[in-house]
Write a protein that holds these residues in place. Structure first.
Motif, mmCIF file in Angstrom:
data_model
loop_
_atom_site.group_PDB
_atom_site.id
_atom_site.type_symbol
_atom_site.label_atom_id
_atom_site.label_comp_id
_atom_site.label_asym_id
_atom_site.label_seq_id
_atom_site.Cartn_x
_atom_site.Cartn_y
_atom_site.Cartn_z
ATOM 1 N N UNK A 189 -9.643 13.309 -1.796
ATOM 2 C CA UNK A 189 -10.978 12.748 -1.568
ATOM 3 C C UNK A 189 -11.451 12.951 -0.142
ATOM 4 N N UNK A 190 -10.873 13.954 0.543
ATOM 5 C CA UNK A 190 -11.300 14.234 1.909
ATOM 6 C C UNK A 190 -10.673 13.318 2.954
ATOM 7 N N UNK A 191 -9.697 12.492 2.532
ATOM 8 C CA UNK A 191 -9.073 11.558 3.484
ATOM 9 C C UNK A 191 -7.667 12.006 3.871
ATOM 10 N N UNK A 192 -7.342 11.795 5.139
ATOM 11 C CA UNK A 192 -5.977 12.028 5.596
ATOM 12 C C UNK A 192 -5.466 10.752 6.252
ATOM 13 N N UNK B 136 0.810 -1.208 0.000
ATOM 14 C CA UNK B 136 0.000 0.000 0.000
ATOM 15 C C UNK B 136 0.850 1.268 0.000
ATOM 16 N N UNK B 137 0.651 2.081 -1.017
ATOM 17 C CA UNK B 137 1.361 3.353 -1.165
ATOM 18 C C UNK B 137 0.336 4.395 -1.587
ATOM 19 N N UNK B 138 0.011 5.300 -0.698
ATOM 20 C CA UNK B 138 -1.008 6.306 -0.985
ATOM 21 C C UNK B 138 -0.330 7.666 -1.096
ATOM 22 N N UNK B 139 -0.440 8.260 -2.264
ATOM 23 C CA UNK B 139 0.240 9.524 -2.546
ATOM 24 C C UNK B 139 -0.564 10.707 -2.011
ATOM 25 N N UNK B 140 0.145 11.694 -1.475
ATOM 26 C CA UNK B 140 -0.565 12.862 -0.996
ATOM 27 C C UNK B 140 0.379 14.004 -0.686
ATOM 28 N N UNK C 242 -11.285 4.956 -3.731
ATOM 29 C CA UNK C 242 -11.571 6.115 -4.574
ATOM 30 C C UNK C 242 -10.317 6.844 -5.028
ATOM 31 N N UNK C 243 -10.470 7.745 -5.959
ATOM 32 C CA UNK C 243 -9.335 8.527 -6.446
ATOM 33 C C UNK C 243 -8.270 7.674 -7.102
#
Lengths: 69, 69, 69, 69, 69, 69
Positions: E31-34, E7-11, F30-31
């Motif tokens: 998407x409103x997620x942190x 899992x790699x979530x870019x932000x 999502x996203x």
């Protein structure tokens, strides 16, 4: 050997289910509570973990979450 | 909400020690056993975790080790 | 006590940094490699972990990732 | 890509055992030490992890425990 | 470097709070997620993690739980 | 039940692969992002996790790493 892990719950092994590489070990820690551990089959063999034996569920404090109703 | 974590041990919070960012919460789960959790200060505040409250120590099965004497 | 954790790397403690609740312990495991552990201050005190002592870095197999260049 | 995990031990893959969903990878990190990682089969395939290849065992500091004799 | 973690979530980093030894880093993944990460202060310095920078939240699959309402 | 874990990402289950003891669950959050969880088969059954259902990927902050390019 003494380990830094803060949590050691003593109990009796009540179930050992081996998968292809990963085993599930269930320990009855008393008071109606059981703890399930997911460990390697290799560890089950090396420590000779089997139903009826005394064992400890060991958990690092940083792996414990807290929930409230 | 139901969670996949296999281990939920009910008890009473007996100690909350907040550090700079990380808090240690100790839960008496009965039978002479306590469980220590290392969680964020933020979670302590949000869940209003304090001494005397009922709480659960929650642990994923893959974070449980097994030890034998 | 024997534990199911698959990884035990022997070395010498070269640094202990205590924070408010969480300590960092650095162990020289030889061959130019060091391992850093983040554990509770309480464990540091209880096991009397200090610079120069022999110690083991212990890691559950499910907490080890693999990387390639 | 640089990652925050504090521990990266370089070695050679000496064993890859695939289960139904979970694989065990053993890395020889030198000095007579090996590290076992439990990762997904999918990761083994994607990173093309196989015996003889150079690889790193990567561990977050909060997943390292300390033991003393 | 490629890592086995699934899992790699870019932000974008939106908050960095350093404690005595442990820092909390908050990443807005859209998407409103942190996502909140608890890592060492040392890693924050070494990777030069600061507000406004692009970063990835990386999580091993065995550390992800599933919940349902 | 409220849990201390800082990260809860809502999505839809898009894949469930059961192994001998361990299952992989993939959630589309999502996203264009998906999260993979490695949990027990038992949890999949108990929570009735199946493709198309709404679910949350839940991760403790201390299990999140940060990476930068």
């Amino acid at each position: 050997m003494q380990i830094s892990a803060r949590n050691r719950l003593k109990g009796t092994v009540i179930e050992v289910t081996k998968g292809a590489t990963t085993a599930h070990v269930r320990i009855d820690i008393g008071g109606g509570s059981t703890v399930t551990a997911s460990i390697t089959n290799e560890a089950v063999d090396e420590l000779d973990i089997s139903v009826g034996k005394t064992a400890y569920a060991v958990v690092k404090a940083s792996d414990v979450m807290v929930a409230v109703d």
